[in-house]
Motif scaffolding. Structure first.
Motif, PDB file in Angstrom:
ATOM      1  N   ARG A 281       0.614 -14.371   5.570  1.00 12.09           N
ATOM      2  CA  ARG A 281       0.907 -15.534   4.743  1.00 12.09           C
ATOM      3  C   ARG A 281       0.674 -16.804   5.557  1.00 12.09           C
ATOM      4  NH1 ARG A 281       6.213 -14.235   2.860  1.00 12.09           N
ATOM      5  NH2 ARG A 281       5.920 -12.584   1.341  1.00 12.09           N
ATOM      6  N   ARG A 282       0.990 -16.692   6.851  1.00 13.95           N
ATOM      7  CA  ARG A 282       0.747 -17.804   7.763  1.00 13.95           C
ATOM      8  C   ARG A 282      -0.048 -17.291   8.946  1.00 13.95           C
ATOM      9  NH1 ARG A 282       6.752 -19.664   9.049  1.00 13.95           N
ATOM     10  NH2 ARG A 282       5.710 -21.189  10.385  1.00 13.95           N
ATOM     11  N   ARG A 283      -0.553 -18.234   9.689  1.00 16.44           N
ATOM     12  CA  ARG A 283      -1.274 -17.874  10.893  1.00 16.44           C
ATOM     13  C   ARG A 283      -0.229 -17.584  11.965  1.00 16.44           C
ATOM     14  NH1 ARG A 283      -3.162 -21.297  14.735  1.00 16.44           N
ATOM     15  NH2 ARG A 283      -4.959 -20.568  15.951  1.00 16.44           N
ATOM     16  N   MET A 284      -0.397 -16.485  12.689  1.00 10.19           N
ATOM     17  CA  MET A 284       0.576 -16.185  13.731  1.00 10.19           C
ATOM     18  C   MET A 284      -0.045 -15.408  14.864  1.00 10.19           C
ATOM     19  SD  MET A 284       2.884 -13.335  11.786  1.00 10.19           S
ATOM     20  CE  MET A 284       2.693 -13.765  10.069  1.00 10.19           C
ATOM     21  N   LEU A 285       0.654 -15.512  16.024  1.00 10.12           N
ATOM     22  CA  LEU A 285       0.213 -14.781  17.204  1.00 10.12           C
ATOM     23  C   LEU A 285       1.145 -13.598  17.383  1.00 10.12           C
ATOM     24  CD1 LEU A 285      -1.236 -14.427  19.979  1.00 10.12           C
ATOM     25  CD2 LEU A 285       0.404 -16.082  20.901  1.00 10.12           C
ATOM     26  N   LEU A 286       0.560 -12.395  17.451  1.00  6.79           N
ATOM     27  CA  LEU A 286       1.363 -11.196  17.654  1.00  6.79           C
ATOM     28  C   LEU A 286       1.012 -10.580  19.001  1.00  6.79           C
ATOM     29  CD1 LEU A 286       0.946  -9.491  14.138  1.00  6.79           C
ATOM     30  CD2 LEU A 286       2.863 -10.872  14.962  1.00  6.79           C
ATOM     31  N   CYS A 287       2.056 -10.282  19.800  1.00  9.35           N
ATOM     32  CA  CYS A 287       1.817  -9.623  21.080  1.00  9.35           C
ATOM     33  C   CYS A 287       2.675  -8.378  21.135  1.00  9.35           C
ATOM     34  CB  CYS A 287       2.254 -10.500  22.260  1.00  9.35           C
ATOM     35  SG  CYS A 287       1.399 -12.040  22.371  1.00  9.35           S
ATOM     36  N   GLN A 288       2.070  -7.299  21.598  1.00  8.39           N
ATOM     37  CA  GLN A 288       2.875  -6.104  21.783  1.00  8.39           C
ATOM     38  C   GLN A 288       3.197  -5.957  23.262  1.00  8.39           C
ATOM     39  OE1 GLN A 288       2.095  -2.690  19.315  1.00  8.39           O
ATOM     40  NE2 GLN A 288       1.920  -1.461  21.175  1.00  8.39           N
ATOM     41  N   LEU A 289       4.513  -5.919  23.555  1.00 12.26           N
ATOM     42  CA  LEU A 289       4.963  -5.880  24.939  1.00 12.26           C
ATOM     43  C   LEU A 289       5.554  -4.504  25.222  1.00 12.26           C
ATOM     44  CD1 LEU A 289       5.351  -8.049  27.282  1.00 12.26           C
ATOM     45  CD2 LEU A 289       7.737  -8.092  26.576  1.00 12.26           C
ATOM     46  N   ALA A 290       5.153  -3.892  26.351  1.00 17.21           N
ATOM     47  CA  ALA A 290       5.639  -2.547  26.648  1.00 17.21           C
ATOM     48  C   ALA A 290       6.108  -2.462  28.095  1.00 17.21           C
ATOM     49  CB  ALA A 290       4.536  -1.524  26.402  1.00 17.21           C
ATOM     50  N   ASP A 291       7.089  -1.595  28.346  1.00 20.00           N
ATOM     51  CA  ASP A 291       7.574  -1.425  29.721  1.00 20.00           C
ATOM     52  C   ASP A 291       7.679   0.044  30.112  1.00 20.00           C
ATOM     53  OD1 ASP A 291       9.740  -0.496  28.327  1.00 20.00           O
ATOM     54  OD2 ASP A 291      11.205  -1.798  29.311  1.00 20.00           O
ATOM     55  N   GLY A 292       7.035   0.917  29.355  1.00 17.16           N
ATOM     56  CA  GLY A 292       7.092   2.337  29.684  1.00 17.16           C
ATOM     57  C   GLY A 292       8.203   3.072  28.952  1.00 17.16           C
ATOM     58  N   THR A 293       9.214   2.300  28.414  1.00 23.28           N
ATOM     59  CA  THR A 293      10.283   2.959  27.660  1.00 23.28           C
ATOM     60  C   THR A 293      10.097   2.755  26.165  1.00 23.28           C
ATOM     61  OG1 THR A 293      11.758   1.055  27.587  1.00 23.28           O
ATOM     62  CG2 THR A 293      11.918   2.472  29.528  1.00 23.28           C
ATOM     63  N   GLY A 294       9.223   1.801  25.807  1.00 27.66           N
ATOM     64  CA  GLY A 294       9.017   1.528  24.396  1.00 27.66           C
ATOM     65  C   GLY A 294       8.241   0.234  24.267  1.00 27.66           C
ATOM     66  N   PHE A 295       8.061  -0.234  23.037  1.00 29.36           N
ATOM     67  CA  PHE A 295       7.396  -1.530  22.901  1.00 29.36           C
ATOM     68  C   PHE A 295       8.121  -2.401  21.882  1.00 29.36           C
ATOM     69  CE2 PHE A 295       5.262   1.180  19.829  1.00 29.36           C
ATOM     70  CZ  PHE A 295       5.258   0.374  18.697  1.00 29.36           C
ATOM     71  N   VAL A 296       7.896  -3.709  22.027  1.00 31.35           N
ATOM     72  CA  VAL A 296       8.510  -4.676  21.129  1.00 31.35           C
ATOM     73  C   VAL A 296       7.432  -5.668  20.733  1.00 31.35           C
ATOM     74  CG1 VAL A 296       9.315  -6.110  23.084  1.00 31.35           C
ATOM     75  CG2 VAL A 296      10.411  -6.352  20.853  1.00 31.35           C
ATOM     76  N   LEU A 297       7.498  -6.108  19.490  1.00 34.99           N
ATOM     77  CA  LEU A 297       6.495  -7.043  18.988  1.00 34.99           C
ATOM     78  C   LEU A 297       7.017  -8.480  19.143  1.00 34.99           C
ATOM     79  CD1 LEU A 297       3.745  -6.909  17.456  1.00 34.99           C
ATOM     80  CD2 LEU A 297       5.078  -7.322  15.375  1.00 34.99           C
ATOM     81  N   LEU A 298       6.213  -9.324  19.764  1.00 38.95           N
ATOM     82  CA  LEU A 298       6.587 -10.740  19.870  1.00 38.95           C
ATOM     83  C   LEU A 298       5.806 -11.500  18.812  1.00 38.95           C
ATOM     84  CD1 LEU A 298       6.290 -11.098  23.758  1.00 38.95           C
ATOM     85  CD2 LEU A 298       8.218 -10.208  22.409  1.00 38.95           C
TER      86      LEU A 298
END
Ligand code: ADP
Ligand code: MG
Length: 700
Positions: A83-100
């Motif tokens: 719906r809007r322009r956005m920046l998505l980053c997937q961050l991982a540390d070996g235990t899982g990932f989180v979307l920024l």
């Protein structure tokens, strides 16, 4: 003399915030909005909550609602347009990932967060469509091998105001803390009290709340029940208790007319009543009569549930004043209620020959002149009115007793203004306050510490039961049918229209529309309408026709909430009940069940119900006990709202919470007793520290 005059502490001017480098008039002005004037005040600007930036959390352990720091590597980074322009980053540390997820970002920022970048983020975790995410976290990029140190203490979040950033407040508080050893704030709570309760010293408490260590019990801090916070809450509640008690002391130093018994007027009045007082009414009246016989102003609060019969007790007290050759003034919160009191009082007092005058805002010039004459000459024994009673130009011949009904609508200031009215040389009138908001005892002890309390804990006999049901507004026609049936049986009904807060105009419009629609639907019934914008005389005429049974159903706005008394009315319909608070619903329902007939109350609501609304309606269905309802109301809304003190500012607390900290209250009362008895100089310093401007309450 009281400690307030004596203490040098009250007169020492604390160093202003502007003495700190970098604090100019503009910043000082913003700080003043947070009640911070001196450097010392900064120490007492207490955190609202804390953030934990002392540890890294594994991404795999993230749960919605956490506010945490994570570290990891960007695995995927893209700018998408949904719906809007956005920046998505997937961050991982070996235990899982989180979307920024970022909505505002520059081209540079996007480039800086490309795949392979290591970063540390702090933010709130929420559950997104594809798992855990953080929206606009604070972040920093990390160079290869870089591991910046984490914070050593929890991060306090302070109350703020527009244009004042947390960082700025932090720095200022730090500056104030840096001086704390050189000039420690005085510990004003008696040491043995602290020892008894196992609470830390002021210095320790302040250092702790501004810098809780990494291993601090966060759950306690979150609830405000950590000993360091309780130490401060104790002090704040003590200061409030002292200010109210000093206010009381000051008033009690005045001389009031002693109304000793012996006349025949009061017995004649009681005999002429159409009923006998209940045991509870009699007991409360006796407590009042004892106070009135003393040459010191009475300061008494009468609590009693809706319908417990407070008015006639007030009338009896007024009669005692007249018997003693003095006048009594009764102040009601609305014109409608003043008019109703006028009717009741005249009904009871005409037979014993006492003149009752009215003074409301809506009197014409001629009537007002007559009323003022009667009041000034002493011909009026009892005067009933609204705020108009204590306007300039109202001179009582010999005012001996002031009665304030439904007190929660008035602030302390107004109450004081009214007693000053009666000031006649050294003589001050007695004061009786009637409230319809029953509150638990400990709470009354704290919030009305300036008043003695009597409770009417019994309803007059022969009252019917009130049944309460909640019905969605889609079944409106059933409700209408019910009204028709009840009225056909000779009963009367109230129909309360929704409160439309945004617009008075819409509110009256809605009431008028409802009245018209109901009159159409219930052709054979006589429908009346009363709302706040009607002229007083019209309102009164509708009310008296309703009272006389000439109107079957009264459509009303919430103006009838407080005090209206028509015993034959036994059906109460409340529209949009989901929008109303418990106290208000209880007051409204209290309009029925005043006669012998069983009564019912229909709470119409518009689904879907929110959680709070659901709980309120359930409470209303489960109980008619005002004390239980008040307790639930306190839990849901907090004491500031319930006691109506939020607007008046009289009970605004910085750390303490009357509900949460109730257990401290008996100890606080004891400490206050002792400090006052010993004229402890710490009293003035406590007021100065916690109440500030409001300390003038103690100077009345
Ligand atoms: P509230 O405490 O809510 O202000 P009111 O003073 O309006 O209650 O009293 C409610 C009703 O009960 C009134 O109609 C009043 O006349 C009646 N009443 C008061 N005391 C008694 C009593 N002892 N016996 C019977 N009826 C009473
Ligand atoms: Mg009342």
């Amino acid at each position: 003399m009281t400690p307030l005059d004596q203490s040098p502490a009250a007169r020492v001017e604390p160093e202003p915030v502007t003495a700190l480098s970098g604090v100019g008039p503009a910043l000082a002005e913003k700080l003043a909005r947070l009640s911070v004037h001196s450097i010392r005040d900064l120490l007492f600007l207490l955190p609202l909550r804390y953030e934990d930036r002392t540890r890294l959390v594994e991404i795999g352990a993230l749960r919605p609602g956490m506010r945490v720091t994570v570290e990891g590597e960007v695995e995927l980074s893209e700018v998408v347009i949904r719906r809007r322009r956005m920046l998505l980053c997937q961050l991982a540390d070996g235990t899982g990932f989180v979307l920024l997820r970022f909505f505002h970002f520059s081209r540079n920022q996007a480039a800086g967060l490309r795949r392979g970048t290591r970063m540390r983020c702090f933010g709130e975790v929420r559950l997104g469509t594809s798992g855990m995410e953080m929206v606009h976290p604070e972040y920093r990029r990390l160079a290869p091998g870089e591991t910046p140190p984490l914070d050593e203490t929890l991060t306090p979040i302070y109350p703020s105001t527009e244009g004042l950033q947390q960082k700025r407040i932090h720095r200022l508080v730090e500056a104030a803390l840096a001086r704390i050893d050189a000039e420690p704030p005085a510990d004003l709570v008696p040491a043995e009290v602290l020892a008894d309760l196992g609470l830390p010293s002021l210095l320790d408490a302040l250092c702790y709340v501004h810098h809780p260590p990494r291993d601090a019990d966060q759950a306690l801090l979150e609830q405000g029940t950590h000993p360091a916070q309780q130490r401060l809450a104790f002090e704040e509640l003590l200061a409030h208790q002292l200010s109210l008690r000093l206010l009381r002391q000051r008033i009690r130093e005045h001389v009031a007319p002693a109304m000793v018994s012996g006349g025949s007027l009061l017995p004649r009045f009681l005999n002429a009543l159409p009923f006998q007082l209940t045991g509870a009414q009699r007991r409360v009246l006796d407590e009042i009569l004892v106070d009135l016989a003393e040459p010191r102003p009475m300061l008494r609060l009468v609590q009693g549930d809706v319908g417990s019969g407070k008015t006639v007790v007030a009338a009896a007290a007024a009669v005692r004043a007249v018997e003693a050759g003095l006048q009594a003034a009764i102040m009601a919160p609305t014109e409608l209620l003043a008019e109703q009191h006028l009717r009741s009082f005249r009904g009871w007092l005409d037979p014993v020959g006492v003149t009752v005058s009215a003074l409301t805002g809506r009197l014409g010039a001629a009537d007002r002149r007559t009323a003022l004459e009667q009041i000034g000459s002493g011909q009026a024994g009892v005067v009933i009115g609204t705020h108009a009673l204590f306007q300039a130009g109202v001179e009582f011949a010999r005012l001996g007793l002031v009665i304030i009904d439904e007190q929660h609508r008035f602030g302390v200031h107004q109450r004081l203004a009214l007693t000053e009215k009666g000031e006649d040389g050294e003589l001050r009138p007695h004061q009786l306050v009637m409230t319809a908001t029953p509150i638990p005892r400990t709470l009354a002890m704290a919030s009305y510490a300036d008043l003695d309390t009597s409770v009417i804990d019994e309803l007059p006999p022969g009252r019917g039961q009130v049944t309460t049901v909640a019905i969605p507004d889609s079944r409106r026609s059933e409700v209408t049918a019910r009204v028709r049936k009840a009225c056909a049986e000779g009963r009367q009904a109230y129909w309360v229209c929704p409160l439309i807060e945004e617009s008075e105009q819409l509110q009256y419009q809605a009431a008028e529309d409802t009245a018209t629609a109901l009159a159409d639907a219930l052709g054979e019934l006589r429908v009346g309408l009363v709302h706040g914008r009607m002229k007083g005389a019209d309102k009164e005429s509708v009310m008296s026709r309703f009272k006389a049974g000439e109107v079957d159903m009264l459509v009303a706005t919430t103006v009838i909430e407080v005090g209206v008394d028509v015993p034959n009315a036994s059906l109460m319909i409340i529209e949009n009940a989901e929008r109303m608070g418990l106290a208000q619903l209880h007051q409204l329902r209290g309009r029925v069940g005043r006669g012998r007939d069983d009564a019912s109350c229909v709470l119409m609501y518009h689904p879907p119900l929110g959680q709070g609304a659901e709980r309120r309606l359930r409470t209303m269905r489960e109980t008619t006990d005002g004390f239980r309802i008040a307790e639930e109301d306190l839990r849901l809304r907090g004491p500031g709202e319930v006691l109506g003190t939020r607007q008046t500012g009289a009970m605004q607390m910085r750390v303490a919470d009357l509900m949460r900290d109730q257990a401290l209250l008996p100890r606080i009362r004891k400490a206050a007793d002792r400090m006052l008895a010993e004229q402890d100089p710490a009293v003035a310093a406590l007021l100065e520290r916690w109440i500030g401007d409001a300390a003038r309450y103690g100077k009345v």
